[in-house]
Design a protein around this motif. Structure first.
Motif, PDB file in Angstrom:
ATOM      1  N   LYS A 337      34.627  41.683  49.982  1.00  0.00           N
ATOM      2  CA  LYS A 337      34.610  40.720  48.893  1.00  0.00           C
ATOM      3  C   LYS A 337      35.744  41.061  47.924  1.00  0.00           C
ATOM      4  N   ARG A 340      38.268  42.867  41.068  1.00  0.00           N
ATOM      5  CA  ARG A 340      39.177  42.551  39.962  1.00  0.00           C
ATOM      6  C   ARG A 340      40.626  42.646  40.441  1.00  0.00           C
ATOM      7  N   LEU A 404      34.044  46.579  38.216  1.00  0.00           N
ATOM      8  CA  LEU A 404      33.574  45.198  38.338  1.00  0.00           C
ATOM      9  C   LEU A 404      32.171  45.067  37.751  1.00  0.00           C
ATOM     10  N   ILE A 428      34.128  35.958  43.155  1.00  0.00           N
ATOM     11  CA  ILE A 428      34.050  37.387  42.861  1.00  0.00           C
ATOM     12  C   ILE A 428      32.609  37.730  42.511  1.00  0.00           C
ATOM     13  N   GLY A 599      42.608  37.628  40.911  1.00  0.00           N
ATOM     14  CA  GLY A 599      41.213  37.882  41.239  1.00  0.00           C
ATOM     15  C   GLY A 599      40.545  36.742  41.984  1.00  0.00           C
TER      16      GLY A 599
END
Length: 841
Positions: A337, A340, A404, A428, A599
């Motif tokens: 995934k 930042r 994060l 995100i 991001g």
């Protein structure tokens, strides 16, 4: 004849040896003494009648024993012994720190001509005694060039060096067998750390019981252990120069804690009886990733401890390497995934093996904010030992995941929740507070351990690993948060980075806060560590005059003191230079990557296209729930996605799809015409178009609110903790005479607060609050008779304090404590963290 002579000679030798054992005067028995692996100095040796008194100097302390001839045997009695690893022998009997008596008939006489077992050669760094002097890798030949931040030989507290201070601190845990126990097991003596509900008391009443330790009767022979405190003891023992025997017993326990499901990882919780250890209490055999990390770090530290034997050091390293491999296998979810600044995260730290192998970031209480620093540190040690860059990748992913979760924007200090899951609905993932989160700020014991993420920077620099400038900026922001002073530290923070606990000194506060100073403001490291020693009573072996020196809170100070004087420096120094992954901004294109480093992936509709087809051959295909392995055209179109196969044929003005094999878990679409549960589908009319020619909508920035949208147009959704629970409508404070309900109990100006103020002890406003809600306790009684005794009830448990007038100041002492409350007079408090407070009048 020769046979008869030989037999007679052998029998004679046997009889002579037997007679020798019983006829050697007690004064002629050979003796020896070692203390913490060093030879003792004999002070006196006096024989009176059939008994002999032996006195040795053991590290400057007295070791004394009495050995007596009892006719059929000799008996050895311990009369005085220091705290430490003592072994005192006479004849064939020995006593040590745990054994006070020995009875023997055999006599061990020194050999007059020992057979050499070592051929001297040049000493090299190989964990062997090459030059046969009894030392391994001496002369600093394994030095990596790294030097401790504080010299161990420098002057410390209590008239000792800092090296001696560290050993004194480790020894203090062994003053009470309620804090650390020794259990005889089939595998050998096991070192056990009973699970207590207090860090300042270790009575039977402090043992965890009930739902926390569901084994029935709980006492000093039947209780539970969690690897939280067990792993902390291991860290300290691994850095000691005189506790190898204890560390070996710790390893004996560790092996018996092994999970039945997750490789070499230990279970989080286990129980014991007088004769053995059981992991059955855990049920699912789950691990705890923070404890796994500290166990691994302890093993690597011991493997690099020059005071330990080379054979055992090699065994420690082998076990640590196996556990490190199992930690990244089981304690992480392996899902790619974006994080930042365009950095992809492939490995997400979980709370333990059950959660990690669940492979779902949305799992409730997926992770805990206090776990990350310990895990990064263990991964750095694993990289130093193995040279495997996989551990560096995991360390970097763990750092990026922490930042994060903390919602760090690169400048403003903020912290992750105590417990959280990941919301993966957006591009995100974002950390969402879960049931164990508690509130919009940290608790006072669990989440506060997250400060070790900044200590990891120090270890990374020793190891030549760059964990990224974002972590360094984060630690600097922490230093500037208002929660740090040179001699004090605030342990608790709200999610937006504001300190919510008092900035103060103390064993727990500065023991934790000194973690920041390994990387930043290093000159304050000594200041904080020295401040902690002012709270220690060396004669009693406790902090702040508490009942005992429990493990959980004092362990942070002991570990940081050991690191400061370099006791674990070899476990981390000298790796190959490794840089973090970076993102170089380019134009965003449709490739599944974050090209412009903002991001977000493939944003601004870069993947939007418009295409039209007049044959099924040219219609785009998608498959949900599987992978396309075949897509061929032979007059018709055959597509295979995992176990499902379909064919599609052109008709006049449209096409048709037919399923030939497969179940209902796979969905195959040609354009917007799909087959899943059905076996047939018909398309719309040719030409069939996909994509959109409509430009993407623009974004007008507004204030970010909790609605699942990007209100401020920064590419992030619900950032800056806007979805955190709202603070309670009423925040309890001390009730004062102002016509308001200050303590949130539904009453106004109660308990006579509007009466004329009293003076002296009776005029002090004493309040008791239940942690962590802040609700006021129920006052039972409040009497003054020389000193003032105040009693409160919290959930049926007694809280009692004594307050005395000392002339220029008042002093408050905690007398009875439930572990659930804090009692205060103004800003002076006693409770879970301290049992004594003093303030000026």
């Amino acid at each position: 004849m020769k046979w008869g002579i030989g037999l007679g000679l052998c029998l004679g030798i046997i009889l002579m040896a037997s007679a020798l054992a019983m006829t050697v005067p007690v004064s002629d028995l050979p003796t020896s003494c070692t203390f913490n692996s060093n030879a003792c100095s004999k002070i006196s040796d006096v024989t009176s009648g059939t008994c002999r008194t032996l006195k040795f100097s053991a590290g400057g302390q007295l070791a004394q024993a009495l050995v007596c001839d009892k006719g059929a045997a000799y008996e050895l009695y311990k009369q005085a012994a220091p705290i430490g690893d003592l072994k005192l022998c006479a004849g064939g009997g020995c006593i040590d720190r745990w054994t006070g008596f020995s009875k023997f008939t055999s006599i061990t006489l020194p050999s007059s001509s020992p057979t050499p077992t070592c051929t001297p050669s040049t000493e090299v760094c190989d964990q062997k005694d090459n030059d046969c002097d009894g030392q391994v890798d001496e002369g600093n030949i394994c030095s990596t060039g790294a030097t401790p931040l504080i010299s161990g030989s420098s002057t410390g507290a209590w008239g000792q060096t800092r090296d001696q201070n560290f050993e004194t601190m480790v020894d203090s845990w062994f003053r009470s067998q309620n804090v650390i126990q020794k259990i005889p097991t089939a595998q050998g003596t096991a070192l056990w750390v009973p699970w207590m509900n207090s860090a300042s008391a270790s009575a039977v009443s402090n043992l965890q019981s009930g739902g926390n330790c569901n084994i029935g009767t709980v006492d000093l022979s039947n209780n539970c252990l969690v690897t939280d405190e067990f792993s902390q003891v291991g860290i300290a023992l691994a850095m000691s120069t005189r506790h190898q025997a204890d560390f070996d017993q710790w390893v004996t326990t560790l092996k018996q804690l092994r999970s039945s499901k997750y490789g070499s990882l230990p279970v989080w919780k286990a129980s014991r009886t007088a004769t053995g250890i059981s992991t059955a209490i855990t049920g699912n055999q789950d691990s705890a990733s923070d404890a796994d990390a500290r166990v691994i770090a302890a093993l690597y530290t011991a493997a690099n401890n020059d005071a330990f034997t080379s054979t055992q050091r090699a065994a420690y390293r082998q076990l640590a390497d196996a556990m490190a491999a199992d930690m990244i296998k089981y304690d992480f979810a392996h899902v790619s995934k974006p994080g930042r600044n365009g950095v992809m995260i492939d490995n997400w730290l979980a709370s333990g093996a059950v959660t990690g192998t669940g492979a779902s970031l949305t799992w409730n209480d997926f992770s805990y904010g206090g776990y990350y620093g310990d895990v990064v540190i263990a991964l750095l040690a694993a990289y130093k030992s193995t040279g495997n860059l996989v551990y560096v990748k995991y360390a970097q992913d763990t750092v990026n995941t922490y930042l994060l979760a903390a919602n760090f924007d690169g400048t403003r200090f903020s912290v992750p929740p105590k417990a959280f899951r990941w919301d993966t609905a957006g591009t995100i993932p974002k950390a969402v507070c879960t049931n164990n989160c508690g509130s919009n700020s940290w608790d006072d014991s669990d989440a506060v351990r997250a400060v070790t993420i900044c200590k990891a920077v120090y270890y990374a620099e020793l190891n030549n690993v760059n964990l990224g400038n974002d972590l360094k900026a984060y630690c600097q922001a922490w230093m500037n948060s208002g929660g740090v002073r040179s001699d004090a530290y605030a342990i608790q923070y709200s999610f937006d980075g504001r300190p919510v606990s008092q900035v103060q000194g103390g064993m727990f506060e500065n023991g934790l806060g000194s973690s920041l100073n390994f990387y930043l403001n290093k000159q304050d490291l000594k200041v904080k560590l020295d401040e902690v020693t002012t709270h220690y009573d060396v004669s009693r072996g406790t902090f702040d005059w508490t009942a005992s020196d429990g493990v959980y809170r004092s362990a942070f100070y002991k570990a940081n003191l050991g690191t400061a004087i370099g006791r674990d420096i070899k476990a981390f120094s000298g790796g190959t230079v490794v840089q973090p992954p970076t993102c170089t901004p380019t134009t965003e294109v449709c490739d599944g990557k974050d090209n412009d480093c903002d991001g977000a992936v493939d944003e601004n509709n870069v993947c939007s296209t418009t295409s039209c087809a007049s044959s099924v051959k040219d219609v785009p295909v998608t498959c949900t729930g599987g992978t396309i392995t075949k897509d061929v055209w032979n007059g018709g179109r055959t597509i295979v996605c995992s176990t499902t196969q379909i064919v599609a044929w052109d008709k006049i003005g449209y096409f048709e799809m037919y399923k030939q094999s497969g179940g209902s878990t796979v969905k195959i679409c040609l354009g917007t015409t799909c087959i899943q549960d059905n076996g047939y589908a018909k398309s719309g009319s040719f030409p069939i178009c996909s994509g959109s020619t409509t430009p993407p909508p623009t974004c007008t920035p507004t204030t970010e609110v909790c609605d699942g949208k990007d209100n401020d147009c920064d590419g992030l959704v619900d950032e800056n903790n806007v979805c955190a629970p709202s603070p309670p409508a009423c925040t309890p404070t001390t009730e004062v005479c102002d016509g308001k309900d200050n303590d949130c109990d539904g009453k106004v100006d109660e308990e006579n607060v509007c009466a004329p103020p009293a003076t002296g002890l009776s005029g002090l406003n004493v309040i008791c609050k239940t942690n962590p809600t802040g609700a006021l306790c129920t006052k039972i009684s409040d009497t003054t008779n020389g000193c003032r005794t105040a009693k409160f009830s919290s959930n049926g448990a007694l809280e009692q304090v004594l307050i005395c007038d000392k002339g220029s100041a008042y002093e408050m002492y905690l007398q009875t404590h439930s572990g659930q409350t804090t009692t205060c007079v103004g800003t002076a408090c006693v409770g879970p963290m301290t049992g004594f407070a003093r303030w000026a009048k």
